[in-house]
Design an enzyme around this catalytic site. Structure first.
Site, PDB file in Angstrom:
ATOM      1  N   HIS A  43       1.108  -1.254   0.058  1.00 55.94           N
ATOM      2  CA  HIS A  43       0.086   0.135  -0.197  1.00 55.94           C
ATOM      3  C   HIS A  43       0.933   1.181   0.006  1.00 55.94           C
ATOM      4  O   HIS A  43       1.257   1.869   0.781  1.00 55.94           O
ATOM      5  CB  HIS A  43      -0.895   0.031   1.501  1.00 55.94           C
ATOM      6  CG  HIS A  43      -1.944   0.935   1.330  1.00 55.94           C
ATOM      7  ND1 HIS A  43      -3.221   0.969   1.792  1.00 55.94           N
ATOM      8  CD2 HIS A  43      -1.988   2.370   0.714  1.00 55.94           C
ATOM      9  CE1 HIS A  43      -4.057   2.031   1.639  1.00 55.94           C
ATOM     10  NE2 HIS A  43      -3.124   2.938   1.100  1.00 55.94           N
ATOM     11  N   HIS A  50       6.402   4.153   4.091  1.00 51.76           N
ATOM     12  CA  HIS A  50       6.660   2.547   4.292  1.00 51.76           C
ATOM     13  C   HIS A  50       7.024   2.143   2.882  1.00 51.76           C
ATOM     14  O   HIS A  50       8.032   2.346   2.475  1.00 51.76           O
ATOM     15  CB  HIS A  50       5.668   1.927   4.744  1.00 51.76           C
ATOM     16  CG  HIS A  50       4.205   2.325   4.736  1.00 51.76           C
ATOM     17  ND1 HIS A  50       3.571   2.206   3.571  1.00 51.76           N
ATOM     18  CD2 HIS A  50       3.318   2.740   5.535  1.00 51.76           C
ATOM     19  CE1 HIS A  50       2.342   2.679   3.536  1.00 51.76           C
ATOM     20  NE2 HIS A  50       2.154   2.747   4.851  1.00 51.76           N
ATOM     21  N   GLU A  70      -2.521  -1.886  -3.112  1.00 51.39           N
ATOM     22  CA  GLU A  70      -3.767  -0.732  -2.407  1.00 51.39           C
ATOM     23  C   GLU A  70      -3.339   0.560  -2.411  1.00 51.39           C
ATOM     24  O   GLU A  70      -2.351   0.934  -2.554  1.00 51.39           O
ATOM     25  CB  GLU A  70      -3.940  -1.322  -0.951  1.00 51.39           C
ATOM     26  CG  GLU A  70      -4.072  -2.739  -0.797  1.00 51.39           C
ATOM     27  CD  GLU A  70      -4.290  -2.866   0.637  1.00 51.39           C
ATOM     28  OE1 GLU A  70      -4.950  -4.319   1.115  1.00 51.39           O
ATOM     29  OE2 GLU A  70      -3.848  -2.403   1.431  1.00 51.39           O
ATOM     30  N   HIS A 190      -8.019  -5.935   7.421  1.00 53.87           N
ATOM     31  CA  HIS A 190      -7.859  -5.066   8.330  1.00 53.87           C
ATOM     32  C   HIS A 190      -7.983  -5.529   9.804  1.00 53.87           C
ATOM     33  O   HIS A 190      -9.094  -5.763  10.272  1.00 53.87           O
ATOM     34  CB  HIS A 190      -8.546  -3.714   8.223  1.00 53.87           C
ATOM     35  CG  HIS A 190      -7.949  -2.629   9.079  1.00 53.87           C
ATOM     36  ND1 HIS A 190      -7.108  -1.531   8.231  1.00 53.87           N
ATOM     37  CD2 HIS A 190      -7.937  -2.071  10.391  1.00 53.87           C
ATOM     38  CE1 HIS A 190      -6.765  -0.773   9.041  1.00 53.87           C
ATOM     39  NE2 HIS A 190      -7.088  -1.141  10.356  1.00 53.87           N
ATOM     40  N   HIS A 214      -0.327  -6.306   9.413  1.00 54.85           N
ATOM     41  CA  HIS A 214       0.455  -5.869  10.731  1.00 54.85           C
ATOM     42  C   HIS A 214       0.444  -6.850  11.824  1.00 54.85           C
ATOM     43  O   HIS A 214       1.562  -7.342  12.552  1.00 54.85           O
ATOM     44  CB  HIS A 214      -0.762  -4.499  11.375  1.00 54.85           C
ATOM     45  CG  HIS A 214      -0.150  -4.134  12.699  1.00 54.85           C
ATOM     46  ND1 HIS A 214       0.679  -3.372  12.728  1.00 54.85           N
ATOM     47  CD2 HIS A 214      -0.603  -4.413  13.993  1.00 54.85           C
ATOM     48  CE1 HIS A 214       1.145  -2.880  14.145  1.00 54.85           C
ATOM     49  NE2 HIS A 214       0.184  -3.683  14.836  1.00 54.85           N
TER      50      HIS A 214
END
Length: 238
Positions: A43, A50, A70, A190, A214
């Site tokens: 993303h 990042h 994304e 998510h 994550h």
């Protein structure tokens, strides 16, 4: 079968924190696939905090599974995707200063814009998915944009599941059933984790793909990258 696409943004965050090339993002992508990961998700954001735009070009030759990019379809992002031609692009309505994705598209309000962008991606052979909240009207609106898939935004499910509220799955189930009826593919992502993924997968009909970053990276710090990927695959496919 539900595919596991591993989001490697956090690896890029760690790399950028020292200004060098450790850990090496390309090698991590290769390892994820060797360990069984069925896709790589990135993303890139405008500030490149990042994933850097150059990472897209570096990763393209080594992603042999499914490459999913994304992002918010601003002009720079659209140009990047059209050059890279990933297997899938996932459109997310991020504000430029958002720490992480925090809402799905209002597919009714943004129908014309999304339809224009999606038409261009599909013209170039890129499958499209749009990030939506688990709201029936948003799923119905997604159909009118011409998207191939929706990605259900699962933060609320994950939060409530951790509190013991399994009824939080209900709006996701309803939206998944509707998407199936409308002929839309279903992705999700998510805050999905080893703790909540099995219950989610079990209850969502037609779940094609999950994108997890994550939690997977955090879990891997304790249990090891290869081991954690194998655990996800087992939970998704049993």
């Amino acid at each position: 079968m539900t595919k596991l696409s591993v989001n490697i943004n956090k690896i890029a965050t760690l790399r950028n924190s020292r200004g060098g090339d450790v850990p090496n993002l390309v090698q991590v992508a290769k390892d994820v696939q060797e360990f069984g990961g069925e896709g790589i998700t990135i993303h890139p954001r405008p500030d490149e905090r990042h994933i850097r735009y150059q990472d897209v070009y570096d990763l393209k030759p080594v992603v042999t599974t499914e490459f999913n990019i994304e992002g918010n379809p601003i002009s720079k992002f659209i140009d990047l995707v059209l050059e890279a031609k990933p297997a899938q692009v996932t459109l997310v309505p991020d504000a430029e200063d958002a720490i992480t994705s925090n809402a799905g598209w209002d597919t009714r309000k943004n129908k014309d814009f999304l339809k224009e962008v999606i038409t261009e991606f599909k013209r170039n052979g890129i499958r499209t998915s749009i990030f939506v909240d688990p709201v029936r009207e948003m799923v119905e609106g997604a159909l009118k944009t011409g998207t191939d898939r929706i990605e259900l935004y699962t933060e609320e499910y994950a939060t409530q599941y951790a509190l013991g509220n399994k009824n939080a799955i209900k709006p996701y189930v309803e939206c998944a059933k509707l998407a199936n009826e409308l002929g839309l593919g279903i992705n999700a992502g998510h805050d999905l984790s080893l703790d909540n993924i099995r219950f989610f997968k079990k209850n969502i009909p037609g779940l094609l793909e999950v994108s997890i970053g994550h939690a997977l990276i955090a879990e891997s710090l304790y249990s090891g990258f290869k081991n954690v990927i194998e655990q996800y695959l087992k939970l998704l496919n049993t």
